[in-house]
Design a protein around this motif. Structure first.
Motif, PDB file in Angstrom:
ATOM      1  N   ASP A  79       0.797  -1.223   0.000  1.00  0.00           N
ATOM      2  CA  ASP A  79       0.000   0.000   0.000  1.00  0.00           C
ATOM      3  C   ASP A  79       0.829   1.273   0.000  1.00  0.00           C
ATOM      4  O   ASP A  79       0.277   2.379   0.052  1.00  0.00           O
ATOM      5  CB  ASP A  79      -0.947   0.011   1.202  1.00  0.00           C
ATOM      6  CG  ASP A  79      -0.206  -0.173   2.533  1.00  0.00           C
ATOM      7  OD1 ASP A  79       1.039  -0.222   2.530  1.00  0.00           O
ATOM      8  OD2 ASP A  79      -0.895  -0.278   3.569  1.00  0.00           O
ATOM      9  N   ALA A  80       2.150   1.139  -0.039  1.00  0.00           N
ATOM     10  CA  ALA A  80       3.012   2.322  -0.049  1.00  0.00           C
ATOM     11  C   ALA A  80       3.266   2.775  -1.483  1.00  0.00           C
ATOM     12  O   ALA A  80       3.246   1.975  -2.415  1.00  0.00           O
ATOM     13  CB  ALA A  80       4.335   2.012   0.646  1.00  0.00           C
ATOM     14  N   LYS A  81       3.485   4.064  -1.666  1.00  0.00           N
ATOM     15  CA  LYS A  81       3.837   4.622  -2.972  1.00  0.00           C
ATOM     16  C   LYS A  81       5.076   5.496  -2.787  1.00  0.00           C
ATOM     17  O   LYS A  81       4.986   6.560  -2.183  1.00  0.00           O
ATOM     18  CB  LYS A  81       2.672   5.428  -3.546  1.00  0.00           C
ATOM     19  CG  LYS A  81       1.435   4.591  -3.844  1.00  0.00           C
ATOM     20  CD  LYS A  81       0.340   5.420  -4.488  1.00  0.00           C
ATOM     21  CE  LYS A  81      -0.884   4.555  -4.788  1.00  0.00           C
ATOM     22  NZ  LYS A  81      -1.951   5.328  -5.448  1.00  0.00           N
ATOM     23  N   LYS A  84       7.485  -0.607  -1.172  1.00  0.00           N
ATOM     24  CA  LYS A  84       8.691  -0.838  -0.393  1.00  0.00           C
ATOM     25  C   LYS A  84       9.453  -2.042  -0.951  1.00  0.00           C
ATOM     26  O   LYS A  84       8.860  -3.065  -1.293  1.00  0.00           O
ATOM     27  CB  LYS A  84       8.323  -1.106   1.062  1.00  0.00           C
ATOM     28  CG  LYS A  84       7.711   0.088   1.788  1.00  0.00           C
ATOM     29  CD  LYS A  84       7.352  -0.278   3.224  1.00  0.00           C
ATOM     30  CE  LYS A  84       6.700   0.882   3.947  1.00  0.00           C
ATOM     31  NZ  LYS A  84       6.290   0.503   5.323  1.00  0.00           N
TER      32      LYS A  84
END
Length: 370
Positions: A79-81, A84
């Protein structure tokens, strides 16, 4: 999957690995194999969570936006942008480190991501998966090589912006690509993917040694000189993946049984220091789809189950492959006795008789005669 946060996710390849390069690393190949195994088990909704993570990785890399993926990501919610990447803290150096292989892009791993997305597409999960597979395929097409038997080179190794171009070629990788490009042609109807499948297939054919009844592992950096290592997956996968391969290359089976068998299972290479669980499951699938008795081989696999339900990568503390580490050519590449996502996925595939290269419970048929 049930223990993961909601939404797109990458699963840890070695969930019990201690701090270091394997801790928290979600290898792309292992996750692709797991997604295909979930499809084969009728768990498409869970498979989509990995497929969606792969699509997010295509759109949210910290540097690349050309259709390539990394060899590994950080396990957990995607869910990281940007997404990771895997890594670890080195207290001696006082810095965060990333493995140069894990941040690179092997074409074989790209092919497995394509196969996972196309398994979802075939299962009716949505057109976005085939479109993602095409994006990856277009990047891989840039690795086309004219030297020797043709085919595709290994991909890239190391960090952006200037990773090392891998000039060697792998029988395993080209087998993966032949299957992935074939599936792309079936999904899209575009003839260019059939042509690229044949380019990869031609390289695999060039690695066959009829006298030995075996495939060379690939080539050296010159793209021509054969690597003579007898690697189990390079023998098994062409029979599972290529049209008519189980008949054309049938002599590989007694070669594997005579030179790689150990304790009712199979080793990675001729050292035969222990069972390679993943490769043993690959042989179990081949046996099953060929109508052979699988009781002994599944018996060997059953001894490798870990308390958490996963299966150990090997039955020995450290299993040599015959290859050296890309990150440190002075050290051998090993499999460790750790619960392993990739091995567990292949066992599920073998038990379900689900061929990840075809997305069916069958070997690929021989090509039609003109």
């Amino acid at each position: 999957m049930a223990s993961q946060p909601a939404g797109p996710v990458f699963l840890a390849s070695y969930p019990t690995a201690a701090e270091g390069p394997l801790h928290g690393a979600a290898f792309l190949y292992d996750n692709a194999a797991a997604a295909i195994a979930l499809v084969g088990c009728g768990r498409t909704g869970e498979a989509r969570r990995i497929g969606d993570a792969i699509l997010l990785a295509l759109d949210n890399d910290r540097f690349w936006h050309d259709g390539r993926l990394r060899n590994a990501y950080a396990a957990g919610a995607a869910d990281a942008k940007p997404l990771k990447l895997s890594g670890w803290w080195d207290p001696a150096r006082g810095q965060w480190l990333e493995d140069r292989y894990q941040v690179g892009s092997d074409v074989g791993n790209m092919a497995w991501a394509m196969l996972a997305l196309l398994a979802l597409d075939r299962d009716g999960a949505g057109a976005a998966y085939a479109a993602g597979a095409e994006r990856i395929g277009r990047w891989v097409a840039g690795m086309r090589d004219e030297r020797g038997g043709g085919g595709y080179t290994g991909g890239t190794f190391g960090h952006e912006p200037s990773p090392e171009a891998l000039r060697w070629k792998s029988t395993e990788h080209n087998t993966d690509l032949a299957a992935a490009f074939t599936r792309l042609e079936e999904s899209t109807g575009r003839a260019m993917w059939r042509e690229r499948a044949e380019q990869a297939n031609a390289f695999v054919r060039s690695m066959w040694d009829g006298k030995c009844g075996c495939f060379a592992a690939g080539t050296g950096e010159d793209g021509v000189t054969r690597n003579p290592i007898l690697a189990l997956d390079a023998q098994v996968w062409p029979l599972l993946a290529l049209a008519g391969g189980n008949r054309r290359y049938a002599a590989a089976v007694p070669t594997v049984e005579g030179r790689l068998s150990v304790q009712n299972g199979f080793a990675y290479g001729e050292a035969r220091d222990g069972i390679w669980t993943e490769g043993t499951a690959q042989m179990a699938l081949l046996y099953s789809l060929s109508g052979r008795d699988t009781r002994a081989i599944f018996g060997a696999i059953g001894t490798l189950r870990a308390p958490d339900g996963y299966f150990y990568a090997t039955n020995t503390q450290a299993l040599p492959t015959g290859f050296m580490l890309q990150t440190d050519p002075t050290k051998p590449r090993l499999y460790y006795r750790l619960p392993h996502l990739g091995a567990t996925a292949w066992i599920a595939l073998a038990e379900r008789r689900f061929n990840p290269f075809t997305g069916t419970t069958a070997l690929p048929p021989a090509p039609a005669q003109p």
